[in-house]
Design an enzyme around this catalytic site. Structure first.
Site, PDB file in Angstrom:
ATOM      1  N   CYS A  25     -18.834  19.096   3.303  1.00 47.20           N
ATOM      2  CA  CYS A  25     -19.445  19.699   2.141  1.00 47.20           C
ATOM      3  C   CYS A  25     -19.333  21.205   2.247  1.00 47.20           C
ATOM      4  O   CYS A  25     -19.027  21.742   3.309  1.00 47.20           O
ATOM      5  CB  CYS A  25     -20.920  19.305   2.043  1.00 47.20           C
ATOM      6  SG  CYS A  25     -21.193  17.517   2.084  1.00 47.20           S
ATOM      7  N   ARG A  35     -13.837  21.669  -0.400  1.00 45.67           N
ATOM      8  CA  ARG A  35     -14.608  20.955   0.615  1.00 45.67           C
ATOM      9  C   ARG A  35     -15.326  19.740   0.040  1.00 45.67           C
ATOM     10  O   ARG A  35     -15.905  18.953   0.786  1.00 45.67           O
ATOM     11  CB  ARG A  35     -15.631  21.890   1.258  1.00 45.67           C
ATOM     12  CG  ARG A  35     -15.022  23.113   1.920  1.00 45.67           C
ATOM     13  CD  ARG A  35     -16.089  23.958   2.582  1.00 45.67           C
ATOM     14  NE  ARG A  35     -16.563  23.358   3.805  1.00 45.67           N
ATOM     15  CZ  ARG A  35     -16.111  23.639   5.018  1.00 45.67           C
ATOM     16  NH1 ARG A  35     -15.155  24.525   5.160  1.00 45.67           N
ATOM     17  NH2 ARG A  35     -16.601  23.059   6.083  1.00 45.67           N
ATOM     18  N   TRP A  82     -19.098  16.204  -0.597  1.00 40.79           N
ATOM     19  CA  TRP A  82     -18.155  15.105  -0.351  1.00 40.79           C
ATOM     20  C   TRP A  82     -18.958  14.038   0.371  1.00 40.79           C
ATOM     21  O   TRP A  82     -19.428  14.242   1.475  1.00 40.79           O
ATOM     22  CB  TRP A  82     -16.980  15.579   0.495  1.00 40.79           C
ATOM     23  CG  TRP A  82     -15.895  14.547   0.659  1.00 40.79           C
ATOM     24  CD1 TRP A  82     -14.824  14.350  -0.149  1.00 40.79           C
ATOM     25  CD2 TRP A  82     -15.763  13.591   1.717  1.00 40.79           C
ATOM     26  NE1 TRP A  82     -14.028  13.330   0.325  1.00 40.79           N
ATOM     27  CE2 TRP A  82     -14.582  12.833   1.476  1.00 40.79           C
ATOM     28  CE3 TRP A  82     -16.523  13.276   2.848  1.00 40.79           C
ATOM     29  CZ2 TRP A  82     -14.155  11.815   2.311  1.00 40.79           C
ATOM     30  CZ3 TRP A  82     -16.098  12.251   3.683  1.00 40.79           C
ATOM     31  CH2 TRP A  82     -14.925  11.530   3.404  1.00 40.79           C
ATOM     32  N   ASN A 104     -24.259  20.524   5.629  1.00 42.13           N
ATOM     33  CA  ASN A 104     -22.905  20.026   5.862  1.00 42.13           C
ATOM     34  C   ASN A 104     -22.895  19.389   7.241  1.00 42.13           C
ATOM     35  O   ASN A 104     -23.273  20.032   8.224  1.00 42.13           O
ATOM     36  CB  ASN A 104     -21.876  21.157   5.805  1.00 42.13           C
ATOM     37  CG  ASN A 104     -20.485  20.688   6.208  1.00 42.13           C
ATOM     38  OD1 ASN A 104     -20.099  19.564   5.918  1.00 42.13           O
ATOM     39  ND2 ASN A 104     -19.739  21.538   6.900  1.00 42.13           N
ATOM     40  N   GLY A 105     -22.430  18.139   7.336  1.00 37.26           N
ATOM     41  CA  GLY A 105     -22.379  17.464   8.631  1.00 37.26           C
ATOM     42  C   GLY A 105     -22.842  16.029   8.523  1.00 37.26           C
ATOM     43  O   GLY A 105     -22.999  15.482   7.435  1.00 37.26           O
ATOM     44  N   GLU A 123       5.222  12.945   6.205  1.00 39.90           N
ATOM     45  CA  GLU A 123       4.530  13.988   5.443  1.00 39.90           C
ATOM     46  C   GLU A 123       4.855  13.891   3.958  1.00 39.90           C
ATOM     47  O   GLU A 123       3.972  14.072   3.112  1.00 39.90           O
ATOM     48  CB  GLU A 123       4.898  15.372   5.989  1.00 39.90           C
ATOM     49  CG  GLU A 123       4.292  16.542   5.249  1.00 39.90           C
ATOM     50  CD  GLU A 123       2.770  16.575   5.251  1.00 39.90           C
ATOM     51  OE1 GLU A 123       2.202  17.338   4.437  1.00 39.90           O
ATOM     52  OE2 GLU A 123       2.137  15.841   6.046  1.00 39.90           O
ATOM     53  N   LYS A 169       1.974  13.315   1.089  1.00 33.95           N
ATOM     54  CA  LYS A 169       1.763  14.171  -0.081  1.00 33.95           C
ATOM     55  C   LYS A 169       1.712  13.331  -1.353  1.00 33.95           C
ATOM     56  O   LYS A 169       0.869  13.556  -2.227  1.00 33.95           O
ATOM     57  CB  LYS A 169       2.890  15.213  -0.200  1.00 33.95           C
ATOM     58  CG  LYS A 169       2.835  16.318   0.831  1.00 33.95           C
ATOM     59  CD  LYS A 169       1.800  17.384   0.538  1.00 33.95           C
ATOM     60  CE  LYS A 169       0.531  17.300   1.320  1.00 33.95           C
ATOM     61  NZ  LYS A 169       0.447  16.993   2.673  1.00 33.95           N
ATOM     62  N   GLU A 184      -1.556  11.331  -1.474  1.00 33.60           N
ATOM     63  CA  GLU A 184      -2.746  12.158  -1.657  1.00 33.60           C
ATOM     64  C   GLU A 184      -2.998  12.516  -3.116  1.00 33.60           C
ATOM     65  O   GLU A 184      -4.146  12.470  -3.574  1.00 33.60           O
ATOM     66  CB  GLU A 184      -2.614  13.458  -0.845  1.00 33.60           C
ATOM     67  CG  GLU A 184      -2.827  13.299   0.639  1.00 33.60           C
ATOM     68  CD  GLU A 184      -2.654  14.616   1.369  1.00 33.60           C
ATOM     69  OE1 GLU A 184      -3.454  14.887   2.283  1.00 33.60           O
ATOM     70  OE2 GLU A 184      -1.729  15.388   1.036  1.00 33.60           O
ATOM     71  N   HIS A 213      13.612  -4.096  10.516  1.00 33.87           N
ATOM     72  CA  HIS A 213      12.712  -4.862  11.390  1.00 33.87           C
ATOM     73  C   HIS A 213      11.417  -5.244  10.663  1.00 33.87           C
ATOM     74  O   HIS A 213      10.338  -5.269  11.271  1.00 33.87           O
ATOM     75  CB  HIS A 213      12.397  -4.068  12.658  1.00 33.87           C
ATOM     76  CG  HIS A 213      13.596  -3.855  13.529  1.00 33.87           C
ATOM     77  ND1 HIS A 213      14.101  -4.828  14.359  1.00 33.87           N
ATOM     78  CD2 HIS A 213      14.415  -2.777  13.661  1.00 33.87           C
ATOM     79  CE1 HIS A 213      15.171  -4.370  14.984  1.00 33.87           C
ATOM     80  NE2 HIS A 213      15.385  -3.125  14.580  1.00 33.87           N
ATOM     81  N   LYS A 229     -10.745  19.256   1.796  1.00 33.12           N
ATOM     82  CA  LYS A 229      -9.757  20.081   2.490  1.00 33.12           C
ATOM     83  C   LYS A 229      -9.998  20.123   3.986  1.00 33.12           C
ATOM     84  O   LYS A 229      -9.086  19.959   4.784  1.00 33.12           O
ATOM     85  CB  LYS A 229      -9.799  21.501   1.909  1.00 33.12           C
ATOM     86  CG  LYS A 229      -8.791  22.463   2.523  1.00 33.12           C
ATOM     87  CD  LYS A 229      -7.393  22.123   2.070  1.00 33.12           C
ATOM     88  CE  LYS A 229      -6.373  23.101   2.568  1.00 33.12           C
ATOM     89  NZ  LYS A 229      -5.005  22.681   2.250  1.00 33.12           N
TER      90      LYS A 229
END
Length: 614
Positions: free
Chosen positions: A2, A27, A77, A103-104, A487, A491, A494, A510, A609
């Site tokens: 947050c 955040r 968040w 936050n936490g 990556e 992207k 996301e 395979h 983020k």
């Protein structure tokens, strides 16, 4: 994860708080809220959803809040409790006099909640944070001293927290404290600030104090006092903040992500500045404290990271092993911290984190440091908690990255790994000097080659539009670009929510090849070099299963047009540095697909983020 902000001073408090929260939306953006001291009362305003909903609410309350000179704000968040107005912060005591933002994660909140309910506390939300509000309120009732109540209450918490607290009986005051979560105090003239990150306050002040674990700060308009966990005063030592407010502007781009993709050539130049002047000179990494004797004593390197940083680490492993001949292990921090790790004074541990606050990676670094390992940190935040644990440091100098999806910070991390590998190889004398010279020359030329690529995006946009309706997507590569495939897939996942997966091209047969049909795009990363022909063969296997074929390549072979539906060409580069070139069109592909689909590019659902909780 947050974002929190606090302000005490003569400005319009609600405006300062909402501006700060706007800068912290990366955040979290499930809900938001503020608590203000106005007319001698604690007033709380909360809204579900985007921050604009809170701004709209506050616009209707101007008369109620015009006398406020103290306030705290929060953007959420969700970790405990669904995103709604009830679970939004700030949370209050039963009297409504005390308000708190957090936050936490509080790991023992269930036990504390049961005990507090036995003592008469009535809970309204599902959150772990509300426990802290009631706990402080009960301690305050006993001792009638807010600072001491916060100190005593937080000593009972297990987990991570950054907190700002106000109380209507203690005017002109914010109490701020932290443990295992970032929090800084901004210093002004006749005003002071608290925030979980620099962007929230950079418009107002360039001076700040970074709180250490278990420290507590008392903010008034004209003073900041800091105390340790035993209530002993700590000297206030201001630091200069590194960023300019203009970094938070889109500068004419539609989204921050597109702006940050286009900033990458300058980010690369900025990183190389002062480190590499020409291919004929040794690279300079002044904050890397590893000499020849220390390197001789190392028998392994371990790299710990999460998400995009983990993919940068995978490229780093390839480059370090190639140039330095030291075995390198790469592991997700979230896995590393929950098993017995073989780490000692003969191990170099590299932690990689854009924010320098990633909870899992920070824990991994601390565990390794306790075992005697040399700690090297690669981060965009040399002022972060992780950087403060470092024996050696490689700042990537990417500037503020607002979009949740990492782009320029990834390229900067790649540059850091190349520079580090070359630096270690030059100290060890483990690589051919002409080969190193060739790689250094490629790094110096890369920014202008990527600028050229960024001026010719029409084909990428056309490809993106054609495949934007796909439900699944496969990226394949081999060797050093396997991480690029991962990556690129990340992207796309996301920001477009398409189920994209990266595979080593040789592994396709395979198992994953069973998924291929005429609906499934397969993007082959085919940079020229020793594995080019092998990937071409794997692409032909996919074509035989009627997959929709896309190539990303620096090859000029016209025969590729017969095999692939789309060929995305990039300027030619040396295979060793090709991951830096190859990722840029994949970032753009993901961006344009998400834009065509109407997705929230900069703030994709469920993501934040900076992951500051485990």
């Amino acid at each position: 994860m947050c974002g929190i902000v606090g302000y005490v001073g003569d400005r319009k408090v609600a405006e300062v708080l909402t501006k700060g929260l706007s800068s912290l939306e990366y955040r979290g953006y499930d809900s938001s809220g503020v608590a203000l001291l106005a007319d001698g009362q604690t007033k709380v305003y909360k809204a579900e959803g985007k921050l604009q909903n809170l701004k709209d609410l506050l616009a209707t309350k101007e008369d109620e809040i015009k006398t406020a000179n103290v306030g705290i704000g929060h953007i959420r968040w969700a970790t405990h409790g669904v995103p709604n107005e009830t679970n939004a912060h700030p949370h209050t005591s039963n009297s409504g006099k005390l308000a708190i933002v957090h936050n936490g994660i509080i790991e023992n909140f269930k036990e504390l909640r049961e005990e507090l309910e036995k003592r008469g506390s009535i809970f309204k939300s599902q959150t772990d944070t509300e426990v802290i509000a009631h706990l402080i309120a009960q301690e305050y009732k006993k001792i009638n001293n807010l600072q001491e109540a916060v100190r005593v209450a937080t000593a009972q918490l297990e987990g991570a927290y950054a907190l700002c607290i106000i109380h209507q009986d203690v005017p002109n005051t914010i109490i701020a404290t932290r443990r295992n979560a970032p929090l800084l105090i901004g210093l002004g003239e006749g005003e002071n600030f608290a925030a979980s990150d620099v962007p929230a306050i950079i418009e107002y002040t360039k001076k700040a104090v970074y709180l250490d674990d278990n420290q507590l700060a008392v903010l008034t308009p004209n003073s900041v006092k800091i105390f340790d966990k035993d209530n002993n005063p700590v000297a206030v030592k201001p630091e200069m903040l590194p960023w300019e407010p203009i970094a938070l502007s889109k500068m004419g781009y539609k989204h921050f992500m597109l702006k940050e993709i286009n900033e990458q050539p300058d980010v690369m130049r900025n990183f190389l500045s002062g480190k590499l002047y020409s291919a004929d000179e040794p690279i300079k990494l002044e904050e890397v404290k590893l000499d020849k004797a220390k390197l001789k004593d190392l028998n392994r390197i371990q790299v710990v990271a999460c998400g995009t940083s983990l993919h940068a680490a995978m490229v780093g492993k390839y480059v370090i092993e190639e140039l330095c001949e030291i075995p390198v292990d790469v592991e997700a921090s979230s896995e590393y911290i929950y098993r017995k790790t073989v780490t000692d004074e003969h191990t170099l541990v590299i932690g990689v984190s854009q924010s320098g606050e990633t909870a899992d990676t920070l824990t991994a670094v601390k565990q390794s440091k306790a075992r005697g390992s040399h700690i090297l940190i690669i981060t965009n935040r040399p002022d972060s908690a992780m950087a403060r644990e470092a024996d050696s440091l490689v700042p990537v100098n990417a500037g503020i990255e607002v979009s949740v999806a990492a782009t320029k910070s990834y390229v900067a991390q790649l540059m850091a790994f190349y520079a580090l590998a070359i630096h270690l190889a030059e100290i060890k004398e483990s690589a051919d000097k002409e080969y190193l010279k060739e790689i250094k020359n490629e790094l110096l030329l890369l920014p202008q080659k990527i600028e050229l690529l960024l001026t010719k995006t029409d084909k990428i946009q056309k490809c993106s539009r054609m495949y934007s309706s796909s439900k699944n997507f496969i990226f394949i590569a081999r060797g050093i670009n396997y991480a690029t495939a991962l990556e690129g897939a990340l992207k796309l996942k996301e920001i477009s929510y398409i189920n994209a997966t990266g595979y080593p091209a040789g592994e396709l047969k395979h198992g994953p090849i069973a998924m291929l049909d005429e609906t499934l795009p397969v993007l082959s990363i085919m940079m020229t070099g020793k594995v080019y022909e092998k990937i071409l063969s794997n692409a032909q296997e996919s074509k035989a299963r009627n997959a929709r074929m896309i190539a990303l390549t620096d090859s000029t072979d016209e025969k590729l047009d017969d095999l692939f539906d789309f060929v995305l060409n990039v300027p030619h580069v040396h295979e060793m540095v090709s991951p830096i070139m190859a990722i840029v069109p994949l970032q753009l592909l993901a961006y344009y697909i998400a834009e065509f689909l109407g997705k929230d590019v900069d703030q994709p659902r469920n993501l934040a983020k900076s992951v500051t909780v485990e």
